[in-house]
Scaffold this active site. Structure first.
Site: not given
Length: 565
Positions: A78, A119-121, A193, A446, A472
């Site tokens: 992202d 991570c995000d997705k 992150c 985002e 985010s």
């Protein structure tokens, strides 16, 4: 075993031949076949060590009497995709990942799954697949990145520090050379992150929902304990297969409550709402958005991590006792957690956290010294968001809990970024970014770039931002996303005009457009749906199939297709 479908009987001689070509021995044919879904890729820092984790999982599966088969999924970073066309592919990739895992598990009849994600997705995509398949599954994620440090060992920040530095350079508060130092130091290692952004929020929630082992959310990616966690996950999957424990036995209304209570207690990313609702729907659990406010009203916020507290990162939470310590502390409030909820450990959630102790009261507070008596996320409803909108209240300064200002309207994120570069956004504005929802974006991008620029320009407390897109996990401030219905579907956000007064009231969980009903009716009569921004390829298909953010932005067949079926 499910795998008998591909390895037993005369008709499966060809399948056995192909399996033997892959290294499966005759004596392995009677063992459970375990799929390892690995999202390793070279372009995502959170994934750089996933091959090493997979190797540990494989060894443990073999030692425990199983046969491992590793396969891969895609993964979007992202941070790299932020602020351009790439971000429109991020949320849609969740559906591709879920479909890929489903396809591999069904095509090869695996008896169980170990999902190695980060991570995000990627983590939520695999979780959606897990509950859809409902075969024994355990997660082991890649772990968080370390915070950045300078040569003297002093923290310099994390990815969000870099994004905010861009705004500071634009406002003259920071020199480009200083930004270069942040760029070079704030992302120092492999891992997701370093703050309580979406990736780490989801990895932590997996512990509370019961799909991952304790420690999954906070052990740093580069810590040897992460390798041990992978080995234990590889061992545990064989026990889950033997016991017949499947995700739908674990993902229930109770365990979803546990996950969101944790979210409230630690001020996680607003994206967890989007993903949690999607996972609930896949599991067949009716979980309304309004439930989040019920939980928030009784859940104290006892932990703040970047971006809500700049000097605290996931590694600090780990040293302070991790997610188990947070869960143990909030369990002291009677009735807040369903401690008897089962988990992949074979023990209940309460048993998992029973021995946890807070090691640093500055990082994880006690209930008696909580940051606030209510939770770090809130869902706001009103005439501007009839189906709801989401805000990370833990990241909002209390003096901004009620904000009223004049709308400055942008038809896209790019328009807003241009206005910010020209310094046209002023104190007292409510920035409205619309036509960026799941359909309109498409892909619900985002808004980290505009929120970071606003904060970097010194307007963090003077400006609010609302959007039918999303934020985010690194966003802080008076920022409301997921406005539903979105503008493309004719939601009220499509009717806002420059200068309209908008009132945001977090304590009352309300967001209002202070315009008369008659005027809104007149505007609605004049409104016309825009042409799709993208009509071809994957995003074109996605925009035609995706549902509202209030429904988790899951895919569904259009009404006209259903009518013909």
């Amino acid at each position: 075993m499910r795998s008998d479908t591909v390895k037993k009987g005369l008709a499966r001689a060809g399948s056995r031949g192909l399996l033997k070509a892959c290294g499966v021995r005759e004596e392995d044919m009677g063992k459970p076949f375990i799929g390892i879904a690995n999202s390793y890729t070279d372009v995502v820092p959170g994934h750089l060590l996933l091959r090493e984790l997979a190797a540990q999982v494989k060894e443990a599966i073999i030692a425990a009497g199983g046969v491992p088969f590793e396969f891969n999924t895609i993964a979007v970073c992202d941070g790299i995709a932020m602020g351009h066309i790439g971000m429109r592919y991020s949320l849609p990739s969740r559906e591709l990942i879920a479909d890929a895992v489903e396809s591999m598990a069904q095509a090869h009849c695996f008896d169980g799954l170990v999902c190695i994600s980060n991570c995000d997705k990627i983590t939520p995509g695999m979780a959606i697949a897990a509950v859809r398949l409902d075969i024994p599954t355990v997660f082991v994620t890649g772990g968080p990145m370390l915070a950045g440090r300078d040569a003297a060992g002093k923290k310099t920040g994390d990815l969000i520090t870099i994004f905010e530095g861009v705004g500071k350079v634009q406002s003259g508060e920071m020199e480009p050379a200083q930004l270069k130092v942040l760029e070079d130091t704030c992302c120092p290692s492999a891992g997701s992150c370093a703050g309580m952004f979406t990736a780490n929020s989801m990895n932590c929630l997996l512990e509370a929902i019961g799909l991952a082992l304790p420690g999954n959310g906070t052990i740093p990616a580069v810590d040897p304990r992460r390798q041990d966690l992978a080995r234990r996950a590889g061992t545990r999957i064989l026990a889950l297969v033997a016991e017949g424990v499947t995700p739908r036995q674990l993902v229930t209304a109770q365990s979803l409550d546990n996950a969101f209570v944790l979210d409230m207690a630690m001020g996680g990313s607003t994206n967890t709402v989007l993903h949690g609702i999607a996972i609930a729907r896949e599991a067949g659990v009716d979980y309304p958005l309004s439930r989040l406010n019920e939980l928030s009203a009784v859940t104290p916020c006892i932990c703040k991590v970047s971006p809500s507290k700049n000097d605290v990162h996931i590694e600090d939470v780990d040293r302070a006792g991790g997610i188990s310590a947070i869960l143990r502390e909030i369990s002291r409030k009677p009735g807040l957690l369903a401690l008897d909820a089962p988990t992949v450990t074979g023990r209940s959630l309460g048993e998992n956290v029973a021995d946890a102790v807070i090691q640093n009261a500055e990082v994880i507070r006690s209930i008696s010294s909580a940051y606030s008596p209510d939770g770090g996320l809130a869902v706001l409803f009103g005439n501007l968001a009839p189906e709801g909108s989401v805000i990370k209240s833990a990241g909002v300064d209390p003096e901004c809990f009620v904000f009223e200002g004049d709308a400055i309207v942008f038809e896209s994120q790019d328009e807003c970024l241009e206005a910010l570069e020209q310094r046209r956004v002023r104190a007292g504005h409510v920035v409205v970014i619309r036509y960026e929802g799941p359909k309109g974006g498409p892909g619900m991008p985002e808004m980290l770039s505009p929120t970071s620029m606003i904060k970097g320009q010194g307007l963090g407390k003077q400006v609010a931002l609302i959007t039918d897109g999303r934020f985010s996990g690194g966003t802080a401030g008076t920022c409301l996303g997921h406005i539903s219905p979105e503008a493309t579907e004719g939601g009220p956000i499509a009717l806002v005009r420059d200068g309209d007064r908008i009132r945001i009231d977090i304590p009352s969980r309300s967001i209002g457009l202070l315009v008369s009903d008659d005027e809104l009716a007149r505007r609605r009569a004049e409104w016309r749906a825009p042409e799709p921004k993208i009509s071809r390829g994957w995003l074109g298909r996605y925009s035609r199939l995706v549902t509202s953010a209030s429904k988790g932005a899951v895919l569904a067949l259009p009404d006209e297709v259903l009518a013909r079926s």
